[in-house]
Design an enzyme around this catalytic site. Structure first.
Site, PDB file in Angstrom:
ATOM      1  N   HIS A   2      41.473  38.879  61.180  1.00 51.42           N
ATOM      2  CA  HIS A   2      42.042  37.934  60.216  1.00 51.42           C
ATOM      3  C   HIS A   2      42.993  37.016  60.977  1.00 51.42           C
ATOM      4  CE1 HIS A   2      44.568  36.592  56.825  1.00 51.42           C
ATOM      5  NE2 HIS A   2      43.624  37.017  56.009  1.00 51.42           N
ATOM      6  N   ASP A  23      45.823  46.798  62.097  1.00 49.99           N
ATOM      7  CA  ASP A  23      45.874  46.137  60.795  1.00 49.99           C
ATOM      8  C   ASP A  23      44.979  46.935  59.853  1.00 49.99           C
ATOM      9  OD1 ASP A  23      45.678  44.578  58.546  1.00 49.99           O
ATOM     10  OD2 ASP A  23      44.916  42.793  59.565  1.00 49.99           O
ATOM     11  N   GLN A  34      42.610  46.475  54.960  1.00 49.68           N
ATOM     12  CA  GLN A  34      41.358  46.734  54.245  1.00 49.68           C
ATOM     13  C   GLN A  34      40.950  48.204  54.327  1.00 49.68           C
ATOM     14  OE1 GLN A  34      39.861  44.499  52.398  1.00 49.68           O
ATOM     15  NE2 GLN A  34      40.945  42.673  53.044  1.00 49.68           N
ATOM     16  N   LYS A  65      46.509  44.663  47.749  1.00 52.36           N
ATOM     17  CA  LYS A  65      45.106  45.053  47.849  1.00 52.36           C
ATOM     18  C   LYS A  65      44.890  46.505  47.426  1.00 52.36           C
ATOM     19  CE  LYS A  65      44.422  41.906  51.788  1.00 52.36           C
ATOM     20  NZ  LYS A  65      43.753  40.792  51.115  1.00 52.36           N
ATOM     21  N   CYS A 112      39.735  33.535  56.189  1.00 54.44           N
ATOM     22  CA  CYS A 112      40.789  33.618  57.213  1.00 54.44           C
ATOM     23  C   CYS A 112      40.282  34.363  58.444  1.00 54.44           C
ATOM     24  CB  CYS A 112      42.048  34.279  56.663  1.00 54.44           C
ATOM     25  SG  CYS A 112      42.907  33.308  55.417  1.00 54.44           S
TER      26      CYS A 112
END
Length: 418
Positions: A133, A210, A213, A236, A376
């Site tokens: 991202h 990261d 997700q 999220k 992104c």
């Protein structure tokens, strides 16, 4: 109705999410397939936010009146919940930020200002991947520009996986930090953490993951991951916007300098110098996102009550079904892994020569909410020679009927554009 093994009772779960009852465009009930962008919020989270503002609203820490003490207890209680949720060794390793982007920027700036052995400078290297991202690309580009460090990255295979064939050439003795996504927001790829962490540790590099997700969708144990930092965001995972998390190893948080200065992050202040509070407060300058943290704590309670292992199994079944059904659509090409193995619940695709924005608009007219664009993650689109994709992404309240609606909607798109 299609029956799949491992599914949650989505009919019962959907009753917790008021927005999913909404009708749009001439009475069509919304089919929400944009969960990689943001999830919907259950009543339990909305009620927690309302209760905070109606009954406990005050600034946290230092205040001695009852509202301040209640607000502080709720805010710090949310930190406890997050620490337990990700199996952090200490609650003091959990830092609240405004989103994952701020968490990633926080680490990049800390390393740019750090003393040895952590400092990034012109003699060192930063490693990322081509599937990141923008929030895990731009901060490192900025750091490289400021310090003269060399920015390197892993490329992608044709099927949407990381190409680690040259891992020993990419991660070298000069590498200071390896920062990569656990699950890609555009490709859905679940990356091989163990191999990357092992190589980073061999050369003494730090690792930042990261997990934006991943944390909403599967059990995450930061101790098992083996990373030094893990970043994710609240909105999220059924929580509010405006709240993110950075987990970091205690000894690193003690040694690294703060990114922002202001109230609460200090120990003492004079006109000549200041000393800093211990972590996590050293990294939480100013009034924090109090209500948002309370809401995130309620989201953690909600997800825990269902069970992250059950959520992961549900999403795997839905994703497997979606991948199969989408490949039945003529002229549709999935960008990323074409099986449910080692992938998350976001599926990006192109449909013939129809522009993704047109696909999304026609789907929207049928009440189907998807995401279109480069998500992104423009370098991924450049890698595969496409301007953009349409992305459908699923969550704990997604059902096989949602997948069927998407496939029927795509047939309508094909017919519409002839």
């Amino acid at each position: 109705m299609t029956q799949l093994p491992g599914l949650l009772d989505t009919e019962a779960i959907r009753k917790d999410f008021p927005l999913l009852d909404r009708v749009v465009h001439d009475g069509k009930k919304i089919v929400y397939l944009d969960n990689a962008a943001t999830s919907q919020k259950p009543r339990q989270v909305l009620d927690a936010l309302n209760a905070y503002y109606e009954r406990h609203n005050a600034n946290v820490h230092r205040g001695v009146h009852v509202l301040a003490e209640e607000a502080t207890a709720l805010y710090e209680g949310a930190r406890d919940k997050i620490a337990t949720f990700i199996n952090a060794p200490s609650r003091d390793e959990v830092i609240f930020t405004k989103n994952a982007s701020e968490s990633l920027n926080l680490v990049a700036n800390m390393l740019g200002w750090a003393d040895e052995p952590y400092r990034v400078d012109r003699e060192t290297e930063i490693v990322i991947t081509e599937m990141e991202h923008h929030s895990n690309i731009v901060p490192w580009q900025l750091l490289a520009q400021r310090t003269g460090a060399k920015l390197k990255w892993f490329g992608l295979t044709d099927d949407g996986r990381l190409d680690l064939s040259n891992i020993e050439e990419v991660i070298t003795e000069k590498t200071k930090i390896v920062s990569f996504v656990l699950v890609s927001n555009i490709l859905g790829t679940l990356n091989p953490v163990e191999a990357i962490v092992r190589r980073a540790q061999e050369v003494g590099a730090l690792v930042l993951i990261d997990a934006s997700q991943a944390v909403p969708h599967m059990p995450i144990d930061v101790q098992e991951l083996g990373a030094d930092f893990v970043a994710f965001t609240g909105h999220k995972m059924c929580g509010p916007t405006g709240i993110g998390v950075l987990w970091g190893r205690q000894e690193l948080l003690e040694d690294l300098p703060p990114f922002l200065g202001g109230g609460e992050m200090i120990e003492t202040v004079s006109m000549h110098s200041s000393t800093y509070a211990p972590a996590p407060h050293k990294f939480e300058a100013g009034t924090p996102p109090i209500a948002q943290a309370v809401g995130l704590g309620a989201a953690v309670d909600y997800l825990t009550s269902i069970g992250m292992d059950k959520i992961a199994a549900h999403e795997h079944a839905i994703t497997e079904y979606a991948v199969q059904r989408l490949q039945e659509v003529p002229d549709l090409r999935i960008i990323g892994p074409t099986t449910a193995e080692d992938r998350g619940a976001a599926i990006s695709f192109v449909l013939g020569d129809i522009h993704p924005h047109d696909v999304g608009q026609v789907l929207d007219e049928q009440g189907i909410a998807v995401r279109v664009g480069h998500h992104c993650a423009r370098p991924v689109c450049l890698r595969y020679g496409i301007p953009a994709t349409t992305r459908a992404s699923f969550y704990l309240y997604s059902s096989p009927a949602d997948v069927d609606a998407l496939v029927a909607g795509l047939e309508h798109v094909r017919n519409f554009f002839g």
